[in-house]
Design a protein around this motif. Structure first.
Motif, PDB file in Angstrom:
ATOM      1  N   GLY A 111       0.907  -1.173   0.174  1.00  0.00           N
ATOM      2  CA  GLY A 111       0.111  -0.056   0.039  1.00  0.00           C
ATOM      3  C   GLY A 111       0.766   1.499   0.064  1.00  0.00           C
ATOM      4  N   GLU A 112       2.280   1.070   0.225  1.00  0.00           N
ATOM      5  CA  GLU A 112       2.954   2.379   0.322  1.00  0.00           C
ATOM      6  C   GLU A 112       3.345   2.860  -1.142  1.00  0.00           C
ATOM      7  N   LYS A 113       3.554   4.083  -1.196  1.00  0.00           N
ATOM      8  CA  LYS A 113       3.839   4.534  -2.574  1.00  0.00           C
ATOM      9  C   LYS A 113       5.347   4.811  -2.648  1.00  0.00           C
ATOM     10  N   VAL A 114       5.862   4.581  -3.834  1.00  0.00           N
ATOM     11  CA  VAL A 114       7.203   4.699  -3.894  1.00  0.00           C
ATOM     12  C   VAL A 114       7.414   5.687  -5.339  1.00  0.00           C
ATOM     13  N   THR A 115       8.507   6.445  -5.525  1.00  0.00           N
ATOM     14  CA  THR A 115       8.826   6.681  -6.818  1.00  0.00           C
ATOM     15  C   THR A 115      10.094   5.841  -7.546  1.00  0.00           C
ATOM     16  N   VAL A 116       9.754   5.690  -8.684  1.00  0.00           N
ATOM     17  CA  VAL A 116      10.752   4.685  -9.580  1.00  0.00           C
ATOM     18  C   VAL A 116      10.578   5.160 -10.997  1.00  0.00           C
ATOM     19  N   ASP A 117      11.836   4.762 -11.584  1.00  0.00           N
ATOM     20  CA  ASP A 117      11.675   5.066 -12.894  1.00  0.00           C
ATOM     21  C   ASP A 117      11.247   3.811 -13.889  1.00  0.00           C
ATOM     22  N   ILE A 118      10.277   4.089 -14.647  1.00  0.00           N
ATOM     23  CA  ILE A 118       9.890   2.888 -15.551  1.00  0.00           C
ATOM     24  C   ILE A 118       9.953   3.159 -16.901  1.00  0.00           C
ATOM     25  N   PRO A 119      10.782   1.964 -17.607  1.00  0.00           N
ATOM     26  CA  PRO A 119      11.293   2.152 -19.097  1.00  0.00           C
ATOM     27  C   PRO A 119      10.038   2.570 -20.009  1.00  0.00           C
ATOM     28  N   ILE A 120      10.416   3.253 -21.028  1.00  0.00           N
ATOM     29  CA  ILE A 120       9.552   3.696 -22.109  1.00  0.00           C
ATOM     30  C   ILE A 120       9.780   2.554 -23.323  1.00  0.00           C
ATOM     31  N   VAL A 121       8.632   2.219 -23.757  1.00  0.00           N
ATOM     32  CA  VAL A 121       8.707   1.052 -24.923  1.00  0.00           C
ATOM     33  C   VAL A 121       7.770   1.712 -25.951  1.00  0.00           C
ATOM     34  N   VAL A 122       8.558   1.897 -26.952  1.00  0.00           N
ATOM     35  CA  VAL A 122       7.680   2.631 -28.126  1.00  0.00           C
ATOM     36  C   VAL A 122       7.100   1.427 -29.128  1.00  0.00           C
ATOM     37  N   THR A 123       6.052   1.786 -29.447  1.00  0.00           N
ATOM     38  CA  THR A 123       5.371   0.926 -30.492  1.00  0.00           C
ATOM     39  C   THR A 123       4.610   1.414 -31.793  1.00  0.00           C
ATOM     40  N   GLY A 124       4.518   1.003 -32.699  1.00  0.00           N
ATOM     41  CA  GLY A 124       3.982   1.363 -33.727  1.00  0.00           C
ATOM     42  C   GLY A 124       4.924   1.978 -34.949  1.00  0.00           C
ATOM     43  N   GLU A 125       4.616   2.296 -36.126  1.00  0.00           N
ATOM     44  CA  GLU A 125       5.484   2.530 -37.200  1.00  0.00           C
ATOM     45  C   GLU A 125       4.977   4.202 -37.314  1.00  0.00           C
ATOM     46  N   VAL A 126       6.131   5.068 -37.557  1.00  0.00           N
ATOM     47  CA  VAL A 126       5.753   6.357 -38.029  1.00  0.00           C
ATOM     48  C   VAL A 126       5.685   6.314 -39.611  1.00  0.00           C
ATOM     49  N   ILE A 127       5.199   7.419 -40.158  1.00  0.00           N
ATOM     50  CA  ILE A 127       4.956   7.439 -41.798  1.00  0.00           C
ATOM     51  C   ILE A 127       6.286   7.475 -42.330  1.00  0.00           C
ATOM     52  N   SER A 128       6.450   7.062 -43.834  1.00  0.00           N
ATOM     53  CA  SER A 128       7.489   7.137 -44.206  1.00  0.00           C
ATOM     54  C   SER A 128       8.181   8.578 -44.346  1.00  0.00           C
ATOM     55  N   GLY A 129       9.763   8.566 -44.250  1.00  0.00           N
ATOM     56  CA  GLY A 129      10.401   9.882 -44.307  1.00  0.00           C
ATOM     57  C   GLY A 129      10.356  10.622 -42.841  1.00  0.00           C
ATOM     58  N   ALA A 130       9.853   9.867 -41.617  1.00  0.00           N
ATOM     59  CA  ALA A 130       9.825  10.514 -40.505  1.00  0.00           C
ATOM     60  C   ALA A 130      10.826   9.440 -39.778  1.00  0.00           C
ATOM     61  N   MET A 131      11.342   9.519 -38.364  1.00  0.00           N
ATOM     62  CA  MET A 131      12.222   9.058 -37.675  1.00  0.00           C
ATOM     63  C   MET A 131      11.898   9.297 -36.143  1.00  0.00           C
ATOM     64  N   ILE A 132      11.970   8.325 -35.494  1.00  0.00           N
ATOM     65  CA  ILE A 132      11.697   8.262 -33.902  1.00  0.00           C
ATOM     66  C   ILE A 132      12.901   8.552 -33.123  1.00  0.00           C
ATOM     67  N   VAL A 133      12.662   9.798 -32.310  1.00  0.00           N
ATOM     68  CA  VAL A 133      13.818   9.969 -31.449  1.00  0.00           C
ATOM     69  C   VAL A 133      13.113   9.821 -30.153  1.00  0.00           C
ATOM     70  N   THR A 134      13.736   9.020 -29.498  1.00  0.00           N
ATOM     71  CA  THR A 134      13.413   8.922 -27.849  1.00  0.00           C
ATOM     72  C   THR A 134      14.249   9.734 -27.006  1.00  0.00           C
ATOM     73  N   GLU A 135      13.554  10.785 -26.432  1.00  0.00           N
ATOM     74  CA  GLU A 135      14.319  11.832 -25.552  1.00  0.00           C
ATOM     75  C   GLU A 135      14.554  11.459 -24.257  1.00  0.00           C
ATOM     76  N   ASN A 136      13.593  10.550 -23.708  1.00  0.00           N
ATOM     77  CA  ASN A 136      13.718  10.017 -22.441  1.00  0.00           C
ATOM     78  C   ASN A 136      13.477   8.496 -22.400  1.00  0.00           C
TER      79      ASN A 136
END
Length: 218
Positions: A96-121
């Motif tokens: 029941g205790e709340k804690v602060t943690v870092d959770i990994p980001i997972v990118v899903t899906g495809e952007v349109i042709s000619g675009a690129m994904i940059v994960t800033e965090n």
């Protein structure tokens, strides 16, 4: 997140020599602390701990001589070359205790042709119950075009979780993919800054030799 049970042994010997002996037995020296309790020094089975910590923010139930403690990994030291766990600091938590943690980001899906994904965090800090921590946070970029941005405030968090960072923090940025000419120009600039000189193509060298021979013959 389900608990991972690990049986521990009390640790009575300390110092570098003792730690080396523990590791030779395929065990890991660790310390449990938090909630005002005196630090509990233990030895954990190395293989079991390694498997457990493959899961981000693994919730461990550590049995110390019949007394189970619920803990989260706070700091894990690994051998820089071989990667095995050398030592682990484990934070005691309560249900029941709340804690602060870092959770990994997972990118899903495809952007349109000619675009690129940059994960800033690559991860985001959240506050959530210690027994209900998500393993990852998904970010769907399906069909997004250059110029689209996803901020922390856009993330879909599990019920009971909240952001522990600025809501305007940029998580994923969709940009225009560089052209071949831009890549070549950036490469040439980087090489110039590094003092790298490119070899002239062989054909140019041959033509230069021919011009030199013509001059000599005159």
């Amino acid at each position: 997140m389900s608990e991972i049970k690990i049986k521990a042994e009390a640790r009575t010997e300390f110092g570098k020599g003792a730690a080396r002996r523990i590791r030779r037995e395929n065990k890991v020296p660790a310390v449990l602390y938090g909630h005002g309790i005196d630090p509990i020094h233990v030895m954990l089975p190395g293989h079991d701990l390694m498997l457990a910590l493959k899961q981000p923010n693994a919730l461990l139930s550590v049995d110390v001589e019949g007394d189970a403690q619920l803990v989260l990994p706070k700091q894990v030291q690994r051998d820089p070359i071989k990667g095995f766990i050398e030592h682990a600091d484990l934070l005691v938590v309560r249900r029941g205790e709340k804690v602060t943690v870092d959770i990994p980001i997972v990118v899903t899906g495809e952007v349109i042709s000619g675009a690129m994904i940059v994960t800033e965090n690559a991860s985001v800090a959240i506050e959530a119950e210690a027994t209900h921590l998500p393993e990852t946070i998904e970010v769907d970029v399906e069909g997004l075009d250059a110029g689209a941005q996803i901020h922390a405030s856009d993330l879909k968090l599990a019920k009971g979780s909240s952001l522990a960072i600025d809501a305007e923090t940029l998580i994923v940025n969709i940009v225009a993919a560089p052209t071949a000419e831009q890549v070549e120009a950036e490469l040439e600039t980087a090489e110039a800054e590094a003092g790298v000189e490119r070899d002239e193509p062989q054909v140019e060298a041959t033509e230069a030799d021919a011009e030199s021979e013509d001059t000599d013959s005159e």
